[in-house]
Design a protein around this motif. Structure first.
Motif, PDB file in Angstrom:
ATOM      1  N   UNK A 219      16.491  50.488  15.741  1.00  0.00           N
ATOM      2  CA  UNK A 219      16.015  51.522  14.839  1.00  0.00           C
ATOM      3  C   UNK A 219      15.867  50.924  13.454  1.00  0.00           C
ATOM      4  N   UNK A 220      14.894  51.451  12.728  1.00  0.00           N
ATOM      5  CA  UNK A 220      14.636  50.943  11.389  1.00  0.00           C
ATOM      6  C   UNK A 220      15.101  51.985  10.378  1.00  0.00           C
ATOM      7  N   UNK A 221      16.145  51.624   9.623  1.00  0.00           N
ATOM      8  CA  UNK A 221      16.635  52.549   8.594  1.00  0.00           C
ATOM      9  C   UNK A 221      15.546  52.664   7.527  1.00  0.00           C
ATOM     10  N   UNK A 222      15.148  53.901   7.245  1.00  0.00           N
ATOM     11  CA  UNK A 222      14.045  54.108   6.303  1.00  0.00           C
ATOM     12  C   UNK A 222      14.401  53.581   4.915  1.00  0.00           C
ATOM     13  N   UNK A 223      13.355  53.121   4.204  1.00  0.00           N
ATOM     14  CA  UNK A 223      13.625  52.488   2.919  1.00  0.00           C
ATOM     15  C   UNK A 223      14.227  53.445   1.887  1.00  0.00           C
ATOM     16  N   UNK A 224      14.077  54.761   2.101  1.00  0.00           N
ATOM     17  CA  UNK A 224      14.681  55.713   1.169  1.00  0.00           C
ATOM     18  C   UNK A 224      16.216  55.654   1.242  1.00  0.00           C
ATOM     19  N   UNK A 225      16.762  55.169   2.371  1.00  0.00           N
ATOM     20  CA  UNK A 225      18.217  55.012   2.482  1.00  0.00           C
ATOM     21  C   UNK A 225      18.665  53.668   1.918  1.00  0.00           C
ATOM     22  N   UNK A 226      17.736  52.703   2.002  1.00  0.00           N
ATOM     23  CA  UNK A 226      18.066  51.358   1.529  1.00  0.00           C
ATOM     24  C   UNK A 226      18.013  51.316  -0.005  1.00  0.00           C
ATOM     25  N   UNK A 227      17.082  52.075  -0.522  1.00  0.00           N
ATOM     26  CA  UNK A 227      16.829  52.064  -1.967  1.00  0.00           C
ATOM     27  C   UNK A 227      18.087  52.221  -2.839  1.00  0.00           C
ATOM     28  N   UNK A 228      18.941  53.239  -2.591  1.00  0.00           N
ATOM     29  CA  UNK A 228      20.098  53.427  -3.496  1.00  0.00           C
ATOM     30  C   UNK A 228      21.214  52.389  -3.314  1.00  0.00           C
ATOM     31  N   UNK A 229      21.120  51.579  -2.281  1.00  0.00           N
ATOM     32  CA  UNK A 229      22.190  50.603  -2.007  1.00  0.00           C
ATOM     33  C   UNK A 229      22.216  49.529  -3.097  1.00  0.00           C
ATOM     34  N   UNK A 230      23.314  48.919  -3.403  1.00  0.00           N
ATOM     35  CA  UNK A 230      24.632  49.173  -2.792  1.00  0.00           C
ATOM     36  C   UNK A 230      25.470  50.169  -3.587  1.00  0.00           C
ATOM     37  N   UNK A 231      24.871  50.734  -4.671  1.00  0.00           N
ATOM     38  CA  UNK A 231      25.682  51.595  -5.533  1.00  0.00           C
ATOM     39  C   UNK A 231      25.945  52.965  -4.913  1.00  0.00           C
ATOM     40  N   UNK A 232      24.979  53.460  -4.152  1.00  0.00           N
ATOM     41  CA  UNK A 232      25.153  54.793  -3.575  1.00  0.00           C
ATOM     42  C   UNK A 232      24.628  54.797  -2.138  1.00  0.00           C
ATOM     43  N   UNK A 233      25.020  55.814  -1.435  1.00  0.00           N
ATOM     44  CA  UNK A 233      24.475  56.023  -0.097  1.00  0.00           C
ATOM     45  C   UNK A 233      25.042  55.120   0.980  1.00  0.00           C
ATOM     46  N   UNK A 234      26.129  54.394   0.671  1.00  0.00           N
ATOM     47  CA  UNK A 234      26.659  53.495   1.701  1.00  0.00           C
ATOM     48  C   UNK A 234      27.199  54.234   2.929  1.00  0.00           C
ATOM     49  N   UNK A 235      27.902  55.378   2.740  1.00  0.00           N
ATOM     50  CA  UNK A 235      28.515  56.008   3.936  1.00  0.00           C
ATOM     51  C   UNK A 235      27.504  56.313   5.041  1.00  0.00           C
ATOM     52  N   UNK A 236      26.348  56.847   4.629  1.00  0.00           N
ATOM     53  CA  UNK A 236      25.384  57.230   5.671  1.00  0.00           C
ATOM     54  C   UNK A 236      24.845  55.995   6.383  1.00  0.00           C
ATOM     55  N   UNK A 237      24.566  54.932   5.616  1.00  0.00           N
ATOM     56  CA  UNK A 237      24.032  53.720   6.239  1.00  0.00           C
ATOM     57  C   UNK A 237      25.087  53.081   7.153  1.00  0.00           C
ATOM     58  N   UNK A 238      26.330  53.080   6.689  1.00  0.00           N
ATOM     59  CA  UNK A 238      27.420  52.552   7.516  1.00  0.00           C
ATOM     60  C   UNK A 238      27.503  53.342   8.826  1.00  0.00           C
ATOM     61  N   UNK A 239      27.399  54.663   8.700  1.00  0.00           N
ATOM     62  CA  UNK A 239      27.490  55.520   9.892  1.00  0.00           C
ATOM     63  C   UNK A 239      26.349  55.227  10.864  1.00  0.00           C
ATOM     64  N   UNK A 240      25.151  55.069  10.301  1.00  0.00           N
ATOM     65  CA  UNK A 240      23.993  54.800  11.173  1.00  0.00           C
ATOM     66  C   UNK A 240      24.201  53.473  11.914  1.00  0.00           C
ATOM     67  N   UNK A 241      24.650  52.458  11.162  1.00  0.00           N
ATOM     68  CA  UNK A 241      24.812  51.141  11.782  1.00  0.00           C
ATOM     69  C   UNK A 241      25.856  51.193  12.909  1.00  0.00           C
ATOM     70  N   UNK A 242      26.974  51.829  12.642  1.00  0.00           N
ATOM     71  CA  UNK A 242      28.019  51.797  13.671  1.00  0.00           C
ATOM     72  C   UNK A 242      27.638  52.652  14.879  1.00  0.00           C
ATOM     73  N   UNK A 243      26.988  53.784  14.586  1.00  0.00           N
ATOM     74  CA  UNK A 243      26.538  54.640  15.689  1.00  0.00           C
ATOM     75  C   UNK A 243      25.519  53.899  16.551  1.00  0.00           C
ATOM     76  N   UNK A 244      24.537  53.265  15.902  1.00  0.00           N
ATOM     77  CA  UNK A 244      23.502  52.534  16.639  1.00  0.00           C
ATOM     78  C   UNK A 244      24.141  51.437  17.489  1.00  0.00           C
ATOM     79  N   UNK A 245      25.074  50.715  16.892  1.00  0.00           N
ATOM     80  CA  UNK A 245      25.720  49.626  17.630  1.00  0.00           C
ATOM     81  C   UNK A 245      26.496  50.147  18.830  1.00  0.00           C
TER      82      UNK A 245
END
Ligand code: C2E
Ligand code: CA
Ligand code: CA
Length: 643
Positions: A549-575
């Protein structure tokens, strides 16, 4: 809601009247013919009888005439008093002098008239309407010695004809009455059937609302009604968001139920004098009368959008519906039906583009945009035919090793006059028509050919990712087409990755899944694009046979200062589902570092490589093969990879 009825004058009674008139005329003509025939027949038989009697009188008065026996002649003549139609009989001598004469009692002097033979003859004529006058010679041994003139009255014939005529008239009247009764009853039935047909033809059977045709007729009527001069009308077009998904996931029963509920909600949202219609599958139109300001049209549209943006409790499930709404106002935006509809349509198109559950009012700019879209569509068609499109490739890197592992094919259109047209503009245009199928096919075969080529020179296996649109996936032959392209290009099926979006998968649940499973079985990889922007439902991941799955760039954009929990969740769920994670839109080294740290598998973005022509990618391949690098290594700018 007032039900729109089309005003059609009932011609049934008029038809009955005309038919009856025809029957009447036909009967009149045939009655006249019959009467004339009867008159001729009766008169002919009267004449024959009179001739017979005159001959008989001539025979019987021959002797009295010869012997000048007037009393004997008188007796013969008098015996005719028993024959009712004999009016007068006169026997003349051969010199024309009257010999004997009988006249029915009660005749006038004029009627008894014929005192001389000439006088008597004057009245004789074959078609004299009044009396029948016949003559017979009195002969003795072949020699004429006198003349009998008999006048028979046609009174009996006339009386008979009158009777006959009266009977014919009575019979005709009865026939006409029956004809009228039958035709008007039939006419009434025909009119009733016509009415029912009219209702069926103008009503949507599911919701009972006026259908498209009836709606546009009504719109036309209202725009051109003189009493409407000075009033404003808002045409509101409503398109349910994701209706297809409801149909596909919950079944057509639920879809129908939702449509019926939406129809009711719409009717409740407007006044009874406003018109609500279902003009297409999940499209509704509302005609709202507004009193003063044009802005009322927008208010009405928002009220309608709000009325639909709520949960609908269906029999077996609850659905949160939403709709895109476009509105145009008469006479401000347009004065004619076609223009008003197309204005509202453009506003609806804009509403859909702005995301779900919005109401957008028409703006004249939209006409310019719509014209541009129409022009681009026809020019894009030509560009596809003339092979005038191009592909660029954006490299994808392994987060841990920094190795080039793949490239996403992105279509480019160098327009001869407009310059570079962004796929963000022309792909939606292609998706709105059948163009996307031809375009997608072109992209697929070019990308596979290019990838086959670069895998010949590359030391490592490098896949190509190709974007696929919903319409392509819906083609029943899609998996066959993909396999055909693979074998034609010689590309290993495992080096092809198809990128699909969540909403595409949702919209193609039934047809898509089989096709995708067949593709997966043949080794093709599937990737879920723009993850997080659609349903973001990780549970769907289990139902779809995707590899990454490709995490949309709107989630990547705020990294690393904000939005980490959701991206972390997506990565672990996908894995946990065994699905690889690609991060797209990576622009900064800090984002890359965080992603690599967080276990993201692959990165793609301007930082590591902009979309580039095939030749440039080939060059990159050569470099990459000789100089493997670790992207997350501090001090090394991954940007250099793409430069
Ligand atoms: P997408 O599939 O999400 O493609 C990625 C888009 O993000 C590309 O835009 C790419 O140039 C851009 N991008 C890549 N790295 C970055 C970054 O670091 N930052 C930012 N801001 N953007 C980045 P592009 O090429 O303009 O394509 C736009 C969209 O057009 C694509 O989005 C895809 O949905 C569609 N598209 C492009 N080519 C095709 C195609 O061949 N077929 C289909 N069906 N759709 C295509
Ligand atoms: Ca993509
Ligand atoms: Ca994407």
């Amino acid at each position: 809601m007032k039900h729109v009825k089309l005003e059609t004058p009932s011609p049934a009674r008029e038809m009955a009247r005309i038919k009856t008139l025809r029957v009447g005329v036909a009967l009149l003509i045939s009655s006249l013919v019959l009467l004339v025939y009867q008159a001729v027949t009766l008169r002919t038989s009267l004449t024959e009888d009179a001739n017979m009697i005159a001959e008989m009188v001539a025979d019987n008065t021959a002797a009295p005439l010869m012997f000048d026996d007037k009393p004997a002649a008188g007796e013969v003549l008098h015996s005719l008093s028993k024959v009712p139609y004999v009016e007068t009989v006169a026997v003349f001598k051969s010199n024309g002098a009257l010999f004997a004469r009988y006249a029915k009692p009660g005749l006038t002097e004029r009627e008894r008239g014929e005192a001389t033979l000439e006088h008597a003859r004057m009245h004789a004529g074959p078609w004299s309407l009044t009396d029948v006058i016949v003559e017979s010679e009195v002969q003795v041994k072949g020699k004429a010695i006198g003349e009998v003139v008999l006048v028979a009255t046609t009174d009996a014939v006339v009386a008979q004809l009158l009777h006959y005529g009266a009977f014919l008239s009575a019979a005709s009247l009865v026939a006409i009455w029956v004809a009228f009764a039958v035709t008007s009853r039939m006419g009434a039935r025909v009119a009733q059937a016509e009415k029912e047909l009219e209702y069926l033809a103008s009503t949507d059977p599911l919701t009972g609302l006026p259908n498209r045709r009836a709606f546009y007729d009504e719109l036309d009527r209202r725009l051109h009604r003189p009493s409407y001069v000075g009033t404003r009308l808002a045409l509101v077009l409503v398109d349910l968001d994701d209706f297809k998904t409801v149909n596909d996931t919950l079944g057509h029963g639920a879809g129908d139920e939702l449509l019926t509920r939406v129809a009711t909600a719409l009717r409740q949202a407007v006044r009874s004098t406003d018109v609500v219609s279902r003009i297409g599958g999940d499209e509704f139109a509302v005609l709202v009368e507004i009193n003063e300001d044009k802005s009322e049209g927008h208010l009405a549209a928002m009220r309608i959008a709000r009325a639909l943006a709520r949960p609908f409790n269906l029999q077996r499930s609850s659905i949160v519906a939403s709709a895109s709404v476009g509105v145009s106002v008469f006479p401000d935006d347009a004065r004619e039906v076609a223009a008003l509809v197309s204005s509202a349509d453009m506003a609806l198109y804009a509403a859909k583009g702005r995301g779900k559950n919005t109401a957008v009012e028409f703006h004249p700019n939209m006409t310019v945009e719509a014209r541009r879209r129409a022009r681009l569509e026809s020019e894009l068609r030509k560009a596809i035919e003339m092979d005038a499109l191009d592909l660029v490739y954006q490299p994808q890197f392994d987060c841990k090793t920094g190795a080039l592992v793949g490239a996403e094919a992105l279509v480019r259109w160098e327009h001869p006059a407009d310059g570079t047209v962004s796929p963000a503009e022309f792909i939606p245009i292609a998706e709105d028509s059948d163009l996307i199928v031809a375009l997608g096919q072109w992209v697929l075969s070019r990308a596979c050919r290019d990838a086959a080529h670069w895998n010949e020179v590359s030391a490592t296996r490098i896949h190509v990712a190709v974007n696929v649109s919903a319409r392509q996936l819906r083609q029943s032959e899609f998996d066959h087409q993909v396999k055909a392209v693979l074998s034609e290009s010689g590309l290993d099926s495992q080096l092809l990755e198809l990128e699909l979006t969540e909403s595409q998968l949702m919209a193609n649940m039934d047809a898509g899944i089989d096709s995708m499973n067949r593709l997966r079985a043949s080794g093709v990889r599937l990737s879920l694009d723009d993850f997080g922007t659609g349903y973001s439902s990780l549970s769907y991941l289990q139902s779809f046979p995707v590899n990454s799955l490709k995490i949309d760039r709107s989630f990547v954009h705020p990294l690393p200062d904000a939005g980490q929990p959701i991206v972390t969740a997506i990565i672990s769920m996908a894995h946990s589902f065994g699905i690889a994670v690609v991060a797209e839109g990576v622009e900064h080294a800090a984002q890359l570092a965080w992603l690599a740290e967080s276990g993201c598998d692959i990165v793609q973005g301007f930082l590591t490589g902009r979309p580039m022509p095939f030749e440039q990618l080939m060059k990159l391949l050569g470099d990459d093969a000789t100089k493997p690098r670790v992207l997350s290594d501090a001090g090394m700018s991954p940007k250099t990879l793409a430069e």
